[in-house]
Design an enzyme around this catalytic site. Structure first.
Site, mmCIF file in Angstrom:
data_model
loop_
_atom_site.group_PDB
_atom_site.id
_atom_site.type_symbol
_atom_site.label_atom_id
_atom_site.label_comp_id
_atom_site.label_asym_id
_atom_site.label_seq_id
_atom_site.Cartn_x
_atom_site.Cartn_y
_atom_site.Cartn_z
ATOM 1 N N HIS A 122 6.245 29.660 -9.279
ATOM 2 C CA HIS A 122 6.922 29.665 -7.988
ATOM 3 C C HIS A 122 6.292 28.700 -6.990
ATOM 4 O O HIS A 122 5.077 28.542 -6.925
ATOM 5 C CB HIS A 122 6.915 31.076 -7.386
ATOM 6 C CG HIS A 122 5.545 31.575 -7.038
ATOM 7 N ND1 HIS A 122 4.970 31.369 -5.800
ATOM 8 C CD2 HIS A 122 4.626 32.253 -7.759
ATOM 9 C CE1 HIS A 122 3.774 31.911 -5.771
ATOM 10 N NE2 HIS A 122 3.522 32.458 -6.954
ATOM 11 N N ASP A 123 7.155 28.027 -6.248
ATOM 12 C CA ASP A 123 6.758 27.189 -5.116
ATOM 13 C C ASP A 123 5.914 25.984 -5.507
ATOM 14 O O ASP A 123 5.247 25.390 -4.655
ATOM 15 C CB ASP A 123 6.009 28.022 -4.066
ATOM 16 C CG ASP A 123 6.851 29.170 -3.556
ATOM 17 O OD1 ASP A 123 7.840 28.914 -2.843
ATOM 18 O OD2 ASP A 123 6.542 30.342 -3.897
ATOM 19 N N GLY A 140 1.317 29.243 -9.244
ATOM 20 C CA GLY A 140 2.095 29.144 -8.028
ATOM 21 C C GLY A 140 1.502 28.215 -6.976
ATOM 22 O O GLY A 140 0.287 28.140 -6.800
#
Length: 270
Positions: A122-123, A140
């Protein structure tokens, strides 16, 4: 004219460009946008809130846009954004962002190759012309800048930054930031020199490469701490884009950059 196999499942709310091929049993969910001239191979899955540019290719078993593997995720709408001319090979996974990060989006830049079994968490922000070799895992909020290459099986700690034109060896645990134009490897990971071959292939001239080498010699091998070394580079080298890139990277590093490897008289790394 699109070529969609009759066994593929494509949401009527997906937005498809022209000349798209979707193979058997592929799944394209709602709130997905796919640009022109893309090919989605059999059994690939694209979850909601994914935007993909043109001339991309997604191979069998790849999963793009699944919810993040992050306990802070609370079902919010977040995104994956993929650029143009991106290749995503077999069984790679690219997760959506999280609002808790303050970003809410995972990005892959143009002309980037994501090889088989790579995981992009994520991200993360992966730049243009990058290569993530098979079995790489980036945790992440990792940033991978343009033209970086990460060797097979390497695992990257969350919040790590990897600089432009950097190259990381295979099977490495990365827990520090990797400065631009560098080669890093071994266990534990160390700075092992300048990415000479990569820079030459990308059109850097000999004088520019020499300057980059001299800057890193000052930073790593003259006995100064990083702060003092950066000051000496700042005031002792002519202005250049490469100097600015290196200094900005080091001064803004939150995890700290990798340490120097041991160097022999002939320039090798122990």
């Amino acid at each position: 004219m699109n070529n969609i196999h009759p066994t593929a499942i494509v949401s009527p709310n997906a937005v498809l460009g022209d000349n798209i091929e979707i193979g058997p049993y592929a799944i394209i969910n709602e709130n997905v946008t796919i640009g022109d001239n893309c090919k989605i191979h059999p059994h690939a899955v694209i979850y909601p809130y994914v935007t993909m540019g043109s001339h991309c290719e997604v191979f069998p078993g790849a999963v793009i846009g699944a919810i993040p593997q992050d306990l802070k995720f609370d079902g919010e709408i977040t995104y994956v954004e993929i650029g143009n001319h991106v290749t995503i090979r077999e069984c790679a996974t690219i997760n959506r962002g999280t609002k808790a990060s303050g970003k809410g989006v995972t990005r892959i830049g143009d002309h980037t190759l994501i090889m088989s079994y790579v995981h992009v968490a994520h991200d993360c922000n992966v730049g243009n012309h990058c290569i993530l070799v098979s079995f790489v895992g980036i945790a992440g909020e990792t940033d991978v800048d343009d033209w970086a290459i990460i060797g097979g099986g390497t695992k990257v700690h969350q919040f790590t930054k990897i600089g432009k034109h950097a190259m990381i060896g295979g099977g490495i645990a990365v827990n520090k930031d990797i400065p631009p134009y560098s080669i890093c490897g071994r266990t534990p990971i160390v700075f092992a020199g300048v990415n000479l071959v990569g820079l030459r292939r990308r059109g850097f001239d000999s004088d520019t490469i020499r300057t980059i080498k001299d800057i890193y010699d000052m930073i790593y091998y003259r006995g100064y701490n990083f702060s003092d070394a950066c000051d000496r580079v700042r005031f002792g080298f002519p202005d250049s884009d490469e100097k600015d890139e290196i200094l900005n990277f080091i001064t803004h590093s939150k995890r700290g950059i990798v340490r120097a490897g041991d160097i022999h008289e002939k320039g090798g790394i122990e």
